[in-house]
Structure formats: structure tokens, C-alpha cells
Design an enzyme around this catalytic site. Structure first.
Site, PDB file in Angstrom:
ATOM      1  N   GLU A 246       0.488  -1.131   0.324  1.00  0.00           N
ATOM      2  CA  GLU A 246       0.075   0.103   0.380  1.00  0.00           C
ATOM      3  C   GLU A 246       1.024   1.137  -0.358  1.00  0.00           C
ATOM      4  O   GLU A 246       0.625   2.277  -1.084  1.00  0.00           O
ATOM      5  CB  GLU A 246      -1.063  -0.041   1.261  1.00  0.00           C
ATOM      6  CG  GLU A 246      -1.904   1.166   1.270  1.00  0.00           C
ATOM      7  CD  GLU A 246      -3.236   1.517   2.202  1.00  0.00           C
ATOM      8  OE1 GLU A 246      -4.004  -0.076   2.567  1.00  0.00           O
ATOM      9  OE2 GLU A 246      -2.885   1.981   3.034  1.00  0.00           O
ATOM     10  N   ARG A 272      -5.961  32.591 -18.394  1.00  0.00           N
ATOM     11  CA  ARG A 272      -6.290  33.560 -17.625  1.00  0.00           C
ATOM     12  C   ARG A 272      -5.342  34.607 -18.149  1.00  0.00           C
ATOM     13  O   ARG A 272      -4.494  34.887 -17.754  1.00  0.00           O
ATOM     14  CB  ARG A 272      -6.338  33.179 -15.940  1.00  0.00           C
ATOM     15  CG  ARG A 272      -6.420  34.045 -15.151  1.00  0.00           C
ATOM     16  CD  ARG A 272      -7.962  34.646 -14.830  1.00  0.00           C
ATOM     17  NE  ARG A 272      -8.456  35.444 -13.582  1.00  0.00           N
ATOM     18  CZ  ARG A 272      -9.377  36.300 -13.333  1.00  0.00           C
ATOM     19  NH1 ARG A 272     -10.622  36.280 -15.087  1.00  0.00           N
ATOM     20  NH2 ARG A 272      -9.318  36.850 -12.551  1.00  0.00           N
ATOM     21  N   GLN A 283       6.470  36.490 -13.847  1.00  0.00           N
ATOM     22  CA  GLN A 283       7.624  35.796 -13.640  1.00  0.00           C
ATOM     23  C   GLN A 283       6.859  34.981 -12.010  1.00  0.00           C
ATOM     24  O   GLN A 283       7.379  33.562 -11.864  1.00  0.00           O
ATOM     25  CB  GLN A 283       8.027  36.254 -13.572  1.00  0.00           C
ATOM     26  CG  GLN A 283      10.197  35.480 -13.308  1.00  0.00           C
ATOM     27  CD  GLN A 283      11.147  35.875 -12.438  1.00  0.00           C
ATOM     28  OE1 GLN A 283      11.128  37.445 -11.850  1.00  0.00           O
ATOM     29  NE2 GLN A 283      11.688  36.183 -13.747  1.00  0.00           N
TER      30      GLN A 283
END
Length: 390
Positions: A246, A272, A283
Site C-alpha cells: 500500500e 486567464r 514570472q
């Protein structure tokens, strides 16, 4: 060092991503009281036909017989395609915490009885070990199993059991020798519907809401003697074996989910606009995207190393623990970054806030990240004096 997956694995993973995107859908509206068992079963059977729920089970019992490295890549592909990370988590928990213990510790009769159905998608399994007062402290379970004639009698309560509301079979850990330490626990295979086994109401969770979770109550639950998995006193070994799988393979689901959200975030910052320019040209935004990619790549390398070691039979305590911590922390960080870059849209329904909510439990289940660090430090013998040389 070869970082390329075999062509057949790449083809398989591409097919799984396409299948998951097409047939498994996105997050469901998850009101625990209105949980749609039929739809969950429908999607589960579809996943079974694709070989997902029995990926690492032997082909002789209906599985695909994949090794840990290939299975991790498969889980990554599932996470990339399935926007319902909770559902993908349920598949992984079933496979690595329940099916693999039967593969590694079950008798021939137990394997014959259960593995085919568990691998095909006909049956769902759950591993019940956590208790209200025993999470990481598994050697102090209060659930008891006492031998009474030709039966075992189980009493106790298990908490936060993944898949419990839909499970057909439970792997239940109980103390057969209270205070007996590592050899005081025993694992049992208990079918749903056994008298004395009652599943509580599903929990309403902050994340992984598509994965049904509930408590399991055991009241004078009588089961045959041969329903023991791995032998009396082998419960801790069964649990450790399940965690080995797991903590490695399951977290591939999060790799895929992170990649999916990074891709959608790159698309978002390209569309956007603010101040007349796409925000991706700022940046600070570009740097944050780079940090997200670097975080994912670093976590992925650690997880694939752990899977590679598991495939070769290595102990893997250190590598799997490091990978579990790295992937879970990376998922939280990338979720936060994805929300931040979307601004107000990030805190409305969408893949960014969903990833963040789904990532939070990853730092807790399979052993908290603090417990992982304890285990790693112990494996590295941190704080232990070296024996003096003669």
C-alpha cells in the site's frame, strides 16, 4: 538506469487513462446518507473488466500478475484519468491492503474461494485494523478473538475502514494473545453478512469523498477456525505485508492526480488574463508552475524507486517510507499551489480544491508521516551506538 517503462506497459497505461476518463467520471456529489451503492458497483465492475481491481493477483486466480513497478505505473494512469480520486483510492486499498494479503498469506482453499471474485470486480474487500484508540499503535488492539470450541468469537470496534459500506469480505485484525506483542495479533477473513458483524454509517470526510468509509462493529461474531489468514499469531506480518504494497503502489494514484491538476493549471494560466496578458507570462506564476513540476518529479522518482525495490523482493522499509512521505507532502503542496494560482476560482468546486482535499488524508493513512519517519530512523539505526570494533 533506465527510466523508460516497457512499450507494453506504456500502452496499457494509456488505455487505462482513456478508460478512466471516459467511464469512471469525476467526483460524485457525496452525501453519505445518499450514497449510491448501485453506481459504485457499476463503476467497480467496469474497473474489474479492465483488470484494475486484481492487477497484482496471480493470473491463475483471474488477476493480471503484475509486479509492483508495473502496478504503480497502472495506478498512476488510473489517477490521471479518474477525476474521482476517492474511487481510485478504493480500488487501490482493495487491491493492496486486502487482495495481496490473501495472495501472500492465504491457504490454497482461501485463494480458490476469494481471489477470482475479488479480481474480477464481482467482490469488494476491506482491511479493518484501525480502532478508536489504536491507529499507529497496532500492537495494542482492543478487538479480541477467543477460541470457543470449533469457532473463533470476535468482539470489538474497527474505525475508519475503507470500503466497509460496500465490502463483501473483511480482513479483520484482532488480538488472540493480548499483550503478546508482534505475535499476539491474528488476521481473519470474515464475509459481510456474518452474524455479529455490523457496518456503521458512512463517514462524511473532508477528502476522498468518493471512497466510502465506516466503522465496523463486532459483537460475538462467530466464525469457523479455518477463517484465519496466515496462521494464528501472524496478524502483524499480514498487516506489514499489506503496508509494504500500500505505501508503495497505492500512492501512484496521487502521482496521476497531481499530473492531471498540473496540466489543467498550465492550461488555466495560459487562458486567464490580467493587465492585458496571460498570467502565465508573469514570472512569479511561471516559477510556481516550475516548482510544482519539480515537486511532482522528485516524488515520482522516489515512489518508482520504492516500487522497483519491491518488485525485486527488497525489504523497502526506507524507500517505501520516504516515498509515502514525499508523495503525500507533494500532493498537499501542489494542491495549495493550484488553488493559489486560480485565485477565488481555486476555492470553488474544481480539480484544484478537490486535489487539496483528497491530499490531506494521504499524510495520515497507511501510517502517519510522523510514524513513517520513526520507522525510517529505526531502520537506519539512528541514535543507536555502533558496536565497538575488536
Amino acid at each position: 538506469m533506465n527510466f523508460d517503462l516497457p512499450p507494453e506497459t506504456e500502452t496499457m497505461c494509456a488505455a487505462v487513462t482513456a478508460f478512466a476518463r471516459r467511464d469512471l467520471g469525476g467526483p460524485k456529489s457525496y452525501d453519505p446518507e445518499l450514497f449510491d451503492h448501485d453506481d459504485f458497483r457499476r463503476r467497480w465492475r467496469l474497473a474489474g473488466r479492465q483488470g484494475l481491481v486484481g492487477a497484482t493477483a496471480p493470473s491463475a486466480h483471474g488477476g493480471c500478475g503484475l509486479d509492483a513497478l508495473t502496478a504503480t505505473a497502472l495506478m498512476e494512469a488510473l489517477g490521471a484519468g479518474c477525476a474521482d480520486t476517492g474511487f481510485a483510492f478504493s480500488i487501490a486499498a482493495h487491491l493492496f491492503a486486502s487482495v495481496m494479503p490473501i495472495v501472500e498469506f492465504g491457504t490454497g482453499e482461501q485463494q480458490q474461494q476469494w481471489l477470482s471474485g475479488l479480481s474480477s470486480g464481482e467482490l469488494i474487500a476491506a482491511h479493518a485494523i484501525t480502532e478508536p484508540n489504536a491507529g499507529s499503535d497496532i500492537l495494542n488492539l482492543t478487538t479480541r478473538a477467543e477460541c470457543s470450541g470449533d469457532h473463533w468469537v470476535l468482539n470489538g470496534v474497527k474505525a475508519f475502514t475503507t470500503n466497509a459500506p460496500v465490502a463483501d469480505l473483511f480482513v479483520i485484525q484482532a488480538a488472540t494473545e493480548p499483550g503478546g506483542g508482534y505475535f499476539g495479533l491474528t488476521a481473519f477473513l470474515v464475509p459481510a453478512g456474518t452474524p455479529g458483524l455490523l457496518v456503521g454509517a458512512p463517514h462524511d470526510k473532508v477528502g476522498l469523498r468518493g471512497s466510502p468509509t465506516a466503522d465496523v462493529h463486532l459483537t460475538d461474531c462467530r466464525i469457523p477456525l479455518d477463517w484465519v489468514l496466515g496462521g494464528v499469531g501472524a496478524g502483524a506480518s499480514v498487516f506489514a505485508g499489506s503496508m509494504k504494497w500500500e505505501r508503495t503502489c497505492l500512492f501512484g494514484v496521487y502521482l496521476g492526480a497531481m499530473r492531471r491538476v498540473i496540466d489543467s493549471t498550465i492550461e488555466f494560466v495560459g487562458e486567464r488574463t490580467q493587465f492585458g496578458t496571460p498570467i502565465g507570462e508573469f514570472q512569479s506564476v511561471g516559477h510556481r508552475i516550475v516548482d510544482m513540476v519539480a515537486t511532482l518529479q522528485s516524488a515520482r522518482l522516489q515512489l518508482m524507486l520504492a516500487a522497483w525495490e519491491l518488485s525485486r523482493g527488497a525489504d523497502g522499509t526506507v524507500s517505501s517510507g520516504l516515498a509515502k512521505v514525499a508523495v503525500s507532502e507533494a500532493a498537499v503542496k501542489i494542491g495549495l499551489d493550484a488553488v493559489q494560482l486560480r485565485g477565488a476560482l481555486g476555492v470553488t468546486a474544481g480539480d484544484a480544491e478537490t486535489l487539496l482535499r483528497d491530499a490531506l488524508p494521504a499524510r495520515i493513512f497507511s501510517g502517519t508521516n510522523e510514524i513513517q519517519k520513526n520507522n525510517i530512523a529505526r531502520a537506519l539505526r539512528v541514535g543507536r551506538r555502533a558496536r565497538p570494533r575488536r
